[in-house]
Scaffold this motif. Sequence first.
Motif, PDB file in Angstrom:
ATOM      1  N   VAL A 154       0.854  -1.191   0.000  1.00  0.00           N
ATOM      2  CA  VAL A 154       0.000   0.000   0.000  1.00  0.00           C
ATOM      3  C   VAL A 154       0.885   1.235   0.000  1.00  0.00           C
ATOM      4  N   TYR A 155       0.471   2.229  -0.784  1.00  0.00           N
ATOM      5  CA  TYR A 155       1.172   3.515  -0.786  1.00  0.00           C
ATOM      6  C   TYR A 155       0.340   4.516  -0.007  1.00  0.00           C
ATOM      7  N   ILE A 156       0.965   5.180   0.960  1.00  0.00           N
ATOM      8  CA  ILE A 156       0.284   6.131   1.833  1.00  0.00           C
ATOM      9  C   ILE A 156       0.683   7.538   1.407  1.00  0.00           C
ATOM     10  N   GLY A 157      -0.281   8.281   0.848  1.00  0.00           N
ATOM     11  CA  GLY A 157       0.011   9.607   0.343  1.00  0.00           C
ATOM     12  C   GLY A 157      -1.029  10.623   0.764  1.00  0.00           C
ATOM     13  N   ASP A 158      -0.807  11.862   0.317  1.00  0.00           N
ATOM     14  CA  ASP A 158      -1.704  12.951   0.724  1.00  0.00           C
ATOM     15  C   ASP A 158      -2.176  13.791  -0.450  1.00  0.00           C
ATOM     16  N   THR A 159      -1.919  13.326  -1.681  1.00  0.00           N
ATOM     17  CA  THR A 159      -2.354  14.069  -2.861  1.00  0.00           C
ATOM     18  C   THR A 159      -3.020  13.139  -3.868  1.00  0.00           C
ATOM     19  N   ARG A 172      -2.480  -0.786  -3.718  1.00  0.00           N
ATOM     20  CA  ARG A 172      -3.569  -0.032  -3.116  1.00  0.00           C
ATOM     21  C   ARG A 172      -3.034   1.275  -2.528  1.00  0.00           C
ATOM     22  N   SER A 173      -3.945   2.217  -2.333  1.00  0.00           N
ATOM     23  CA  SER A 173      -3.552   3.529  -1.826  1.00  0.00           C
ATOM     24  C   SER A 173      -4.340   3.878  -0.582  1.00  0.00           C
ATOM     25  N   ALA A 174      -3.652   4.547   0.350  1.00  0.00           N
ATOM     26  CA  ALA A 174      -4.289   5.106   1.540  1.00  0.00           C
ATOM     27  C   ALA A 174      -4.046   6.605   1.512  1.00  0.00           C
ATOM     28  N   ALA A 175      -5.119   7.390   1.452  1.00  0.00           N
ATOM     29  CA  ALA A 175      -5.008   8.843   1.386  1.00  0.00           C
ATOM     30  C   ALA A 175      -5.233   9.439   2.770  1.00  0.00           C
ATOM     31  N   VAL A 176      -4.263  10.230   3.242  1.00  0.00           N
ATOM     32  CA  VAL A 176      -4.389  10.873   4.552  1.00  0.00           C
ATOM     33  C   VAL A 176      -4.894  12.300   4.361  1.00  0.00           C
ATOM     34  N   THR A 177      -5.795  12.718   5.239  1.00  0.00           N
ATOM     35  CA  THR A 177      -6.468  14.002   5.055  1.00  0.00           C
ATOM     36  C   THR A 177      -5.808  15.150   5.808  1.00  0.00           C
ATOM     37  N   TRP A 178      -4.684  14.889   6.493  1.00  0.00           N
ATOM     38  CA  TRP A 178      -4.006  15.970   7.219  1.00  0.00           C
ATOM     39  C   TRP A 178      -2.892  16.612   6.381  1.00  0.00           C
ATOM     40  N   GLY A 179      -2.770  16.205   5.118  1.00  0.00           N
ATOM     41  CA  GLY A 179      -1.672  16.689   4.293  1.00  0.00           C
ATOM     42  C   GLY A 179      -2.046  17.807   3.347  1.00  0.00           C
ATOM     43  N   TRP A 180      -1.562  17.742   2.122  1.00  0.00           N
ATOM     44  CA  TRP A 180      -1.610  18.866   1.197  1.00  0.00           C
ATOM     45  C   TRP A 180      -2.937  18.989   0.461  1.00  0.00           C
ATOM     46  N   HIS A 181      -3.539  17.902   0.036  1.00  0.00           N
ATOM     47  CA  HIS A 181      -4.840  17.953  -0.633  1.00  0.00           C
ATOM     48  C   HIS A 181      -5.951  17.681   0.377  1.00  0.00           C
ATOM     49  N   ASP A 182      -7.073  18.389   0.188  1.00  0.00           N
ATOM     50  CA  ASP A 182      -8.173  18.218   1.136  1.00  0.00           C
ATOM     51  C   ASP A 182      -8.943  16.928   0.849  1.00  0.00           C
ATOM     52  N   THR A 197      -6.767  10.398  10.720  1.00  0.00           N
ATOM     53  CA  THR A 197      -5.814  10.621  11.809  1.00  0.00           C
ATOM     54  C   THR A 197      -4.675   9.626  11.674  1.00  0.00           C
ATOM     55  N   PRO A 198      -3.477   9.945  12.192  1.00  0.00           N
ATOM     56  CA  PRO A 198      -2.399   8.953  12.144  1.00  0.00           C
ATOM     57  C   PRO A 198      -2.802   7.604  12.727  1.00  0.00           C
ATOM     58  N   ALA A 199      -3.563   7.598  13.816  1.00  0.00           N
ATOM     59  CA  ALA A 199      -3.995   6.329  14.408  1.00  0.00           C
ATOM     60  C   ALA A 199      -4.840   5.509  13.441  1.00  0.00           C
ATOM     61  N   GLY A 200      -5.501   6.176  12.501  1.00  0.00           N
ATOM     62  CA  GLY A 200      -6.290   5.473  11.510  1.00  0.00           C
ATOM     63  C   GLY A 200      -5.456   4.582  10.606  1.00  0.00           C
ATOM     64  N   LEU A 201      -4.143   4.842  10.523  1.00  0.00           N
ATOM     65  CA  LEU A 201      -3.278   3.976   9.725  1.00  0.00           C
ATOM     66  C   LEU A 201      -3.199   2.572  10.308  1.00  0.00           C
ATOM     67  N   LEU A 202      -3.471   2.467  11.588  1.00  0.00           N
ATOM     68  CA  LEU A 202      -3.472   1.132  12.213  1.00  0.00           C
ATOM     69  C   LEU A 202      -4.582   0.264  11.667  1.00  0.00           C
ATOM     70  N   ASP A 203      -5.704   0.890  11.282  1.00  0.00           N
ATOM     71  CA  ASP A 203      -6.791   0.135  10.656  1.00  0.00           C
ATOM     72  C   ASP A 203      -6.356  -0.414   9.297  1.00  0.00           C
ATOM     73  N   VAL A 204      -5.578   0.400   8.561  1.00  0.00           N
ATOM     74  CA  VAL A 204      -5.030  -0.076   7.281  1.00  0.00           C
ATOM     75  C   VAL A 204      -4.087  -1.257   7.549  1.00  0.00           C
ATOM     76  N   GLY A 205      -3.259  -1.132   8.577  1.00  0.00           N
ATOM     77  CA  GLY A 205      -2.368  -2.224   8.927  1.00  0.00           C
ATOM     78  C   GLY A 205      -3.105  -3.495   9.269  1.00  0.00           C
ATOM     79  N   ARG A 206      -4.203  -3.360  10.006  1.00  0.00           N
ATOM     80  CA  ARG A 206      -4.994  -4.541  10.370  1.00  0.00           C
ATOM     81  C   ARG A 206      -5.648  -5.161   9.133  1.00  0.00           C
ATOM     82  N   ALA A 207      -6.028  -4.338   8.160  1.00  0.00           N
ATOM     83  CA  ALA A 207      -6.624  -4.866   6.925  1.00  0.00           C
ATOM     84  C   ALA A 207      -5.625  -5.748   6.186  1.00  0.00           C
ATOM     85  N   TYR A 208      -4.337  -5.412   6.258  1.00  0.00           N
ATOM     86  CA  TYR A 208      -3.320  -6.206   5.566  1.00  0.00           C
ATOM     87  C   TYR A 208      -2.881  -7.400   6.391  1.00  0.00           C
ATOM     88  N   ALA A 209      -3.155  -7.362   7.690  1.00  0.00           N
ATOM     89  CA  ALA A 209      -2.798  -8.497   8.526  1.00  0.00           C
ATOM     90  C   ALA A 209      -3.868  -9.588   8.479  1.00  0.00           C
TER      91      ALA A 209
END
Length: 210
Positions: A154-159, A172-182, A197-209
């Motif tokens: 998974v690639y974790i980006g903000d744009t 797959r992509s994970a888009a974080v909403t605290w970065g450059w694009h809304d 939120t950064p903690a939300g990345l743990l949910d992505v991690g659990r999806a891959y586990a």
Amino acid sequence: MNTLFMFDFDGVLADSLDLYAEAVARCLERIGTPIVKTKEDYLALFDGNYYESMAARGVDLAAFGRVAKEVLPGIDYGAIKPFAGMIPVLDVLEKNHILVVISSNGYRTIRAMLDRFGFAPFFREIFGSDFRLSKKEKIDHALEKFGIVREKAVYIGDTAGDILEAREAGVRSAAVTWGWHDRERLLAARPDFIVDTPAGLLDVGRAYAA
């Protein structure tokens, strides 16, 4: 470990938008292609691959690179801050996934800031602009280097551009909403995950586990 988490740097790990928008505008002014007059002009470059977007707008990338080597070392890197709450998240993710950085920024800059932020121990590798300009190609290389199948990456980006390049690479992509694009701009690019939120990345991690 058989999963690969690839992090963008600026906008995901580092709060750096204002500093780089101003510095890039100065570089473009100096080479006679002042295409960035507002912050939105700068953000629009990330609707696709950053360097391809500049080239499409008439920027001589070689000239830009030469001037950037003069301008960027003089910016106040101390003003760039890590996003809060990342260390405990990275600590958990690193135990179950290979973590790397894939960014349009340069290796030495990223490395120095990862060290300053206390993030460096969590990342196995950095693939910056001095390696290749295309994030899609960097993703391909990272998959090959670590022997990871695309379905386990998974690639974790903000744009929007991050999401598009991840799709081109077949991951797959994970888009974080605290970065450059809304959030709206990110959703329009159809990421596989949207993370608020950064903690939300743990949910992505659990999806891959799973």
